[in-house]
Design an enzyme around this catalytic site. Structure first.
Site, PDB file in Angstrom:
ATOM      1  N   ASP A   9       0.859  -1.190   0.000  1.00 11.44           N
ATOM      2  CA  ASP A   9       0.000   0.000   0.000  1.00 11.44           C
ATOM      3  C   ASP A   9       0.893   1.237   0.000  1.00 11.44           C
ATOM      4  OD1 ASP A   9      -3.105   0.770   1.517  1.00 11.44           O
ATOM      5  OD2 ASP A   9      -1.586   2.241   0.994  1.00 11.44           O
ATOM      6  N   ASP A 104      -3.501   2.216  -5.474  1.00 12.49           N
ATOM      7  CA  ASP A 104      -2.205   2.181  -4.781  1.00 12.49           C
ATOM      8  C   ASP A 104      -2.029   0.936  -3.912  1.00 12.49           C
ATOM      9  OD1 ASP A 104      -3.975   2.799  -2.646  1.00 12.49           O
ATOM     10  OD2 ASP A 104      -2.353   3.824  -1.583  1.00 12.49           O
ATOM     11  N   GLU A 105      -2.817  -0.096  -4.150  1.00  7.53           N
ATOM     12  CA  GLU A 105      -2.850  -1.190  -3.184  1.00  7.53           C
ATOM     13  C   GLU A 105      -3.097  -2.529  -3.868  1.00  7.53           C
ATOM     14  OE1 GLU A 105      -5.976  -0.401  -0.408  1.00  7.53           O
ATOM     15  OE2 GLU A 105      -5.860  -2.399   0.491  1.00  7.53           O
TER      16      GLU A 105
HETATM   17  N1  DCP Z   1      -8.738   8.065  -1.534  1.00  8.23           N
HETATM   18  C1  DCP Z   1      -9.857   8.879  -1.755  1.00  8.23           C
HETATM   19  N2  DCP Z   1     -10.863   8.946  -0.828  1.00  8.23           N
HETATM   20  C2  DCP Z   1     -10.790   8.204   0.325  1.00  8.23           C
HETATM   21  C3  DCP Z   1      -9.679   7.374   0.551  1.00  8.23           C
HETATM   22  C4  DCP Z   1      -8.658   7.336  -0.398  1.00  8.23           C
HETATM   23  O1  DCP Z   1      -9.914   9.539  -2.786  1.00  8.23           O
HETATM   24  N3  DCP Z   1     -11.783   8.276   1.226  1.00  8.23           N
HETATM   25  C5  DCP Z   1      -7.646   8.040  -2.529  1.00  8.23           C
HETATM   26  C6  DCP Z   1      -6.554   8.992  -2.132  1.00  8.23           C
HETATM   27  C7  DCP Z   1      -5.445   8.138  -1.636  1.00  8.23           C
HETATM   28  C8  DCP Z   1      -5.655   6.826  -2.379  1.00  8.23           C
HETATM   29  O2  DCP Z   1      -7.056   6.747  -2.627  1.00  8.23           O
HETATM   30  O3  DCP Z   1      -4.170   8.696  -1.890  1.00  8.23           O
HETATM   31  C9  DCP Z   1      -5.188   5.632  -1.583  1.00  8.23           C
HETATM   32  O4  DCP Z   1      -5.937   5.483  -0.402  1.00  8.23           O
HETATM   33  P1  DCP Z   1      -5.305   5.012   0.974  1.00  8.23           P
HETATM   34  O5  DCP Z   1      -6.444   4.714   1.882  1.00  8.23           O
HETATM   35  O6  DCP Z   1      -4.273   3.959   0.756  1.00  8.23           O
HETATM   36  O7  DCP Z   1      -4.606   6.340   1.549  1.00  8.23           O
HETATM   37  P2  DCP Z   1      -3.176   6.955   1.248  1.00  8.23           P
HETATM   38  O8  DCP Z   1      -2.374   6.104   0.334  1.00  8.23           O
HETATM   39  O9  DCP Z   1      -3.376   8.374   0.777  1.00  8.23           O
HETATM   40  O10 DCP Z   1      -2.525   7.049   2.678  1.00  8.23           O
HETATM   41  P3  DCP Z   1      -1.893   5.864   3.568  1.00  8.23           P
HETATM   42  O11 DCP Z   1      -0.457   6.209   3.721  1.00  8.23           O
HETATM   43  O12 DCP Z   1      -2.631   5.933   4.867  1.00  8.23           O
HETATM   44  O13 DCP Z   1      -2.124   4.580   2.815  1.00  8.23           O
HETATM   45 MG    MG Z   2      -2.201   4.057   0.655  1.00  4.17          MG
END
Ligand code: DCP
Ligand code: MG
Length: 412
Positions: A9, A104-105
């Site tokens: 992730d 991203d996962e």
């Molecule tokens: N995303 C979004 N709305 C949400 C959650 C996520 O648009 N409610 C998008 C933005 C994030 C991407 O999806 O960058 C990936 O989600 P993640 O939950 O993996 O969050 P991040 O990668 O941003 O942060 P982390 O470091 O906690 O994984």
């Molecule tokens: Mg993420």
């Protein structure tokens, strides 16, 4: 042989991509989503912004209140989608099967390719190194014997994390005293139900399985197994591009012949489809409507569109399809997009270029939310995340079905 699964992730994905591409943003609280003066939410934010309490899905006004000196930016989906393709193609080379969960996962089944636990840990390290060297981004990686454990492992040391959970015993020891919400499928609502029976931690679930099952049925069985570290789920190869459609449907508890209400439900389903499509970075070039009538006859109608995933566009098309079908009592309604693509429409139609078209488009969702508020007395706008999570949409719609017609504008 026992499975070995890696969960990868990216860290603060959208924000990290922007910081990589513009060094002046590095080390700053960066908030990707709406602008503070707009209606909307935080998509994600840098870890610097998280220190102020900002997080994904938070109302943008609240984010601004917590972090007024943050840098606010609109997301650039096309860019993230392109980076995502590069990421998954690196990761996939190490997997016998890979399952894309979001841009991203992913889960990677490395059982065969690694050949041993040590081999798998080596692959996990290599994935971290290549992701950083080739794409300039950090990720968090978990190596484990199950999907649940791999996911928890990847969250354990975020950001730039690395963590191993080799056995069910190690998994149980790690999470035993944590809140029940650590267990996959347990959201706020389920947690509340467990808490009200005095079940707060994984230990409580493990020690009182009968009660959990009595309270939650099938989900309860799954949760009690997870609390013992049991999870045999396979990594199921999935590329969102190969999924034929993104759709959402709902069966009513009693047949519905009120088409005003039916349109309101269609709108909520359209919003849900938009959310799902955004999470995987896809657009549709067709909209479909599905109805099952009270006599079990099912019909579907569809229409091609310039690629889009906007709830306003999906809903307008679905409503126009609905207007062309027989009005008879309905037991199920569904809406979806198909012909999925990663590209947003480059060719706009002439009518989309008119300035009033843009205003109409942007006003549509807030206006429809206000309609719904007036008709059913629920605060939709303030509760979207809750409504679209898990089973809640279904409950909201049942509430609406029972309460329609109680206000002046609620009739046909
Ligand atoms: N995303 C979004 N709305 C949400 C959650 C996520 O648009 N409610 C998008 C933005 C994030 C991407 O999806 O960058 C990936 O989600 P993640 O939950 O993996 O969050 P991040 O990668 O941003 O942060 P982390 O470091 O906690 O994984
Ligand atoms: Mg993420």
């Amino acid at each position: 042989m026992q499975q070995i699964i890696i969960h990868v992730d990216m860290d603060a994905f959208y924000a990290s991509v922007e910081m990589r591409d513009d060094p002046s943003l590095r080390g700053k609280p960066l908030i990707i989503g709406s602008m503070p003066q707009e209606r909307g939410v935080v998509a994600t934010c840098s870890y610097e912004a998280r220190r102020f309490g900002v997080h994904s899905a938070m109302n943008i006004k609240e984010a601004y209140r917590l972090c007024p000196n943050g840098i606010f930016m609109h997301p650039n989906f096309e860019k993230y989608r392109a980076v995502s393709d590069q990421l998954h193609s690196i990761w996939n080379t190490y997997a016998g099967a890979s399952e894309t969960i979001a841009l991203d996962e992913a889960y990677l089944d490395v059982t065969e390719k690694a050949g041993s636990w040590e081999g798998a840990c080596g692959i996990a390290r290599t994935i971290k190194r290549r992701t950083l060297e080739e794409l300039g981004l950090t990720c968090s990686v978990g190596v484990a014997y199950s999907k649940t454990a791999a996911k928890i492992a990847s969250e354990e040391k975020k950001p730039d994390g690395y963590f191993e959970i080799p056995t069910p015993e190690a998994f149980v020891n790690l999470i035993l005293d944590r809140d029940v919400r650590v267990l996959y499928t347990v959201g706020a609502k389920t947690a509340e139900r467990l808490n009200s029976a005095g079940i707060r931690t994984v230990r409580d679930v493990r020690d009182r399985p009968e009660e959990v099952i009595r309270l939650l049925g099938k989900q309860g069985e799954w949760i009690t197994r997870m609390a013992r570290g049991e999870d045999g789920r396979k990594v199921t190869p999935y590329r969102p591009e190969e999924a034929k459609s993104i759709s959402r449907e709902l069966t009513f508890q009693a047949d519905v012949d009120d088409f005003v209400f039916l349109k309101d439900v269609l709108f909520l389903l359209s919003m849900s489809v938009e959310r799902r499509a955004s999470r995987v970075g896809l657009y549709g070039e067709g909209v479909s409507l599905k109805l099952t009538y009270a006599d079990m006859k099912t019909i579907t109608r569809s229409k091609l569109i310039p690629s889009s995933r906007s709830a306003a566009r999906i809903d307008r098309e679905a409503v126009s399809l609905l207007e062309q079908v027989p009005r008879r009592p309905v037991r199920l309604v569904g809406v979806g997009i198909y012909h999925l693509t990663g590209e947003y429409a480059r060719q706009l139609r002439f009518e989309d270029l008119l300035p009033q078209a843009k205003d109409r488009q942007e006003a549509y969702v807030p206006e429809r939310l206000r309609d719904l508020h007036n008709r059913y007395g629920l605060d939709f706008a303030g509760n979207l995340d809750k409504i679209f999570h898990g089973e809640t949409l279904y409950r909201t719609v049942e509430y609406m079905r029972k309460h329609r017609g109680r206000t002046a504008s609620g009739g046909r």
